[in-house]
Write an enzyme that holds these catalytic residues in place. Structure first.
Site, mmCIF file in Angstrom:
data_model
loop_
_atom_site.group_PDB
_atom_site.id
_atom_site.type_symbol
_atom_site.label_atom_id
_atom_site.label_comp_id
_atom_site.label_asym_id
_atom_site.label_seq_id
_atom_site.Cartn_x
_atom_site.Cartn_y
_atom_site.Cartn_z
ATOM 1 N N ARG A 87 0.851 -1.169 0.137
ATOM 2 C CA ARG A 87 -0.033 0.015 -0.167
ATOM 3 C C ARG A 87 0.880 1.246 0.074
ATOM 4 O O ARG A 87 0.497 2.463 0.003
ATOM 5 C CB ARG A 87 -0.814 -0.135 1.199
ATOM 6 C CG ARG A 87 -2.127 -1.112 1.174
ATOM 7 C CD ARG A 87 -2.809 -0.652 2.428
ATOM 8 N NE ARG A 87 -3.774 -2.075 2.518
ATOM 9 C CZ ARG A 87 -4.924 -2.254 1.856
ATOM 10 N NH1 ARG A 87 -5.164 -1.353 1.045
ATOM 11 N NH2 ARG A 87 -5.418 -3.420 2.414
ATOM 12 N N TYR A 88 2.053 1.185 0.307
ATOM 13 C CA TYR A 88 3.005 2.341 0.397
ATOM 14 C C TYR A 88 4.225 2.040 -0.452
ATOM 15 O O TYR A 88 4.644 0.754 -0.795
ATOM 16 C CB TYR A 88 3.299 2.368 2.075
ATOM 17 C CG TYR A 88 2.292 2.647 2.898
ATOM 18 C CD1 TYR A 88 1.606 4.053 3.103
ATOM 19 C CD2 TYR A 88 2.070 1.577 3.631
ATOM 20 C CE1 TYR A 88 0.465 4.096 3.756
ATOM 21 C CE2 TYR A 88 0.843 1.712 4.428
ATOM 22 C CZ TYR A 88 0.074 2.870 4.757
ATOM 23 O OH TYR A 88 -0.837 2.859 5.271
ATOM 24 N N ARG A 91 7.576 0.116 1.687
ATOM 25 C CA ARG A 91 7.400 -1.034 2.574
ATOM 26 C C ARG A 91 6.069 -2.067 2.157
ATOM 27 O O ARG A 91 5.072 -1.642 1.394
ATOM 28 C CB ARG A 91 6.986 -0.719 3.871
ATOM 29 C CG ARG A 91 5.913 0.146 4.132
ATOM 30 C CD ARG A 91 5.921 0.975 5.563
ATOM 31 N NE ARG A 91 4.803 1.913 5.884
ATOM 32 C CZ ARG A 91 4.808 3.262 5.538
ATOM 33 N NH1 ARG A 91 5.545 3.693 4.630
ATOM 34 N NH2 ARG A 91 3.660 3.913 5.746
ATOM 35 N N CYS A 100 -3.038 -19.884 12.595
ATOM 36 C CA CYS A 100 -2.796 -19.003 13.845
ATOM 37 C C CYS A 100 -3.072 -20.166 15.067
ATOM 38 O O CYS A 100 -3.444 -21.087 14.864
ATOM 39 C CB CYS A 100 -3.898 -18.009 13.909
ATOM 40 S SG CYS A 100 -3.749 -16.701 12.592
ATOM 41 N N CYS A 104 -9.036 -15.181 16.460
ATOM 42 C CA CYS A 104 -9.674 -14.161 17.030
ATOM 43 C C CYS A 104 -10.930 -13.595 16.249
ATOM 44 O O CYS A 104 -10.802 -13.507 15.111
ATOM 45 C CB CYS A 104 -8.630 -12.841 17.222
ATOM 46 S SG CYS A 104 -6.945 -13.476 17.631
ATOM 47 N N CYS A 107 -10.645 -10.583 13.975
ATOM 48 C CA CYS A 107 -9.667 -10.252 13.217
ATOM 49 C C CYS A 107 -10.020 -9.942 11.746
ATOM 50 O O CYS A 107 -10.813 -10.189 11.022
ATOM 51 C CB CYS A 107 -8.945 -11.873 12.641
ATOM 52 S SG CYS A 107 -7.584 -11.866 11.637
ATOM 53 N N ARG A 109 -8.339 -10.349 8.909
ATOM 54 C CA ARG A 109 -8.087 -11.526 7.986
ATOM 55 C C ARG A 109 -9.097 -12.615 8.435
ATOM 56 O O ARG A 109 -8.502 -13.767 8.014
ATOM 57 C CB ARG A 109 -6.746 -11.710 7.498
ATOM 58 C CG ARG A 109 -6.101 -10.387 7.092
ATOM 59 C CD ARG A 109 -4.796 -10.829 6.459
ATOM 60 N NE ARG A 109 -4.241 -9.651 5.806
ATOM 61 C CZ ARG A 109 -2.971 -9.219 6.450
ATOM 62 N NH1 ARG A 109 -2.512 -9.991 7.463
ATOM 63 N NH2 ARG A 109 -2.553 -8.117 6.059
ATOM 64 N N ASP A 267 -11.652 -2.476 12.661
ATOM 65 C CA ASP A 267 -12.163 -2.570 11.181
ATOM 66 C C ASP A 267 -13.809 -2.972 10.824
ATOM 67 O O ASP A 267 -13.967 -3.860 11.681
ATOM 68 C CB ASP A 267 -11.183 -3.389 10.408
ATOM 69 C CG ASP A 267 -9.817 -2.664 10.076
ATOM 70 O OD1 ASP A 267 -9.598 -1.456 10.215
ATOM 71 O OD2 ASP A 267 -8.651 -3.808 10.262
ATOM 72 N N ASP A 304 -7.878 3.005 10.439
ATOM 73 C CA ASP A 304 -7.332 2.362 9.150
ATOM 74 C C ASP A 304 -8.347 2.559 8.255
ATOM 75 O O ASP A 304 -9.597 1.824 8.118
ATOM 76 C CB ASP A 304 -6.847 0.994 9.400
ATOM 77 C CG ASP A 304 -5.744 0.734 8.572
ATOM 78 O OD1 ASP A 304 -5.516 1.478 7.541
ATOM 79 O OD2 ASP A 304 -5.240 -0.311 8.445
ATOM 80 N N LYS A 311 -3.436 4.602 7.365
ATOM 81 C CA LYS A 311 -3.832 5.046 8.748
ATOM 82 C C LYS A 311 -3.885 6.466 9.113
ATOM 83 O O LYS A 311 -2.947 7.215 8.857
ATOM 84 C CB LYS A 311 -2.527 4.163 9.438
ATOM 85 C CG LYS A 311 -2.522 2.776 9.235
ATOM 86 C CD LYS A 311 -1.670 2.208 10.182
ATOM 87 C CE LYS A 311 -1.488 0.569 9.824
ATOM 88 N NZ LYS A 311 -1.346 0.159 8.690
#
Ligand code: SF4
Length: 328
Positions: A87-88, A91, A100, A104, A107, A109, A267, A304, A311
């Site tokens: 996205r940047y 990075r 995992c 969670c 989450c 994802r 999110d 976000d 962000k």
């Protein structure tokens, strides 16, 4: 390892915590089946959603209605090659695995996290490295997932060393393992990773009850090996949307040499609606935290908006014509 011995029903989770499973919760289900491990489940003190670990582990009845959306943050749009989210300019995030130690319920994802095995890095890494060869402006890689620490030591080291050989200057590893299965963060693993420093570790503690003696030991192993450790907390209704809870959490984190880095607005992912808080709640909590805590213990409150501004930091104060304006 306990991590391979998954608990996949509310009944199993309650039994592990020494609790009776309420009959009305036995059949609770979600298109995204739950799974956790006995370490994380043993932190549950009450078999209902007022218990923070229970709420983060057991599907809420509302989830059964959740619209199935595998890519709600449209990450695929930002994937120049499978596995790499960029996205940047400087990075990118590499999803090394979709496994995992515990799923969670909040989450981002959550639709992609697998219920077992699923390590896809051998397929994706060669193409990602090829892409990086012709995009040397990318200097920083965040190894994420899933949880990269579900991979065996040798595989994790293979990934880390491949990025270093490629000329990546800074690595981050995003992991919830110090929270969900801290015994995985051994001194031995930390010593092996140390050879590839600088590696920044990004953890994900959401509630003070997660900072157990085992978690402190895992954090000590990381800090003693020289890794800077930052924590990202997600603001979750009914779990930690109270400045007293977060104050306790952030005090514990700095006492363990971990910097509270971001407090994320949850999110807007389908199936997580019951965790959403109004933006004003986060801003109010931040104001209260500022009054109580030293600067090193106060994270930045972030919303976000990946497809828009990225962000966005939010504060209770802003400025206009050289005057400070405060929110109510
Ligand atoms: S450990 Fe991280 S990637 Fe895995 S389910 Fe939890 S938040 Fe998602």
């Amino acid at each position: 390892m306990i991590i391979n011995n998954r608990l996949t029903s509310v009944k199993e989770v309650c039994e592990c915590a020494g609790l009776t499973c309420p009959a009305e919760l036995e059949a609770v289900s979600s298109p995204l089946k739950m799974f956790t491990n006995s370490y994380y489940a043993s932190m549950i003190k009450k078999a209902d959603y007022s218990d923070p670990i229970f709420a983060m582990t057991v599907p809420s009845p509302e989830e059964a209605e959740a619209k199935n959306d595998c890519d709600p943050l449209e990450e695929e749009k930002f994937m120049p090659v499978p596995g790499l989210i960029r996205r940047y300019p400087d990075r990118a995030v590499y999803t090394a695995t979709l496994n995992c130690a515990s799923r969670c319920r909040h989450c981002t994802r959550r639709w992609q996290i697998m219920e077992g095995k699923a390590a896809n890095w051998r397929e994706t890494l060669p193409k990602v490295l090829d892409f990086l060869k012709s995009h040397t402006e990318i200097e920083e890689i965040i190894i994420s997932g899933g949880d990269p620490l579900t991979l065996p030591d040798e595989e994790l080291i293979e990934i880390v060393s491949a990025f270093k050989l490629q000329g990546i200057k800074v690595l981050r590893i995003g992991t919830r393992m110090p929270v969900t299965f801290p015994m995985r963060v051994t001194k031995d693993l930390c010593q092996k990773l140390k050879a590839y420093s600088p590696i920044w570790i990004q953890t994900h503690f959401n509630h003070p009850v997660e900072v157990t003696p085992e978690a402190c030991e895992a954090l000590k192993n990381l800090v003693d090996a020289g890794f800077p450790v930052n924590n990202q907390t997600v603001l979750l209704k009914g779990v930690n949307d109270d400045s007293r809870v977060l104050e306790k959490l952030f005090r514990l984190l700095i006492q363990n040499s971990v910097r509270p880095y971001y407090l994320f607005q949850c999110d807007k992912i389908p199936g997580t609606e019951h965790f959403w808080t109004p933006l004003e709640t986060g801003i109010k909590i931040m104001k209260e935290l500022r009054e109580k805590l030293s600067g090193i213990a106060v994270p930045t409150f972030i919303v976000d908006r990946p497809a828009l501004e990225g962000k966005v930091p939010l504060s209770y104060a802003t400025a206009k014509e050289n005057e400070i304006l405060f929110t109510e």
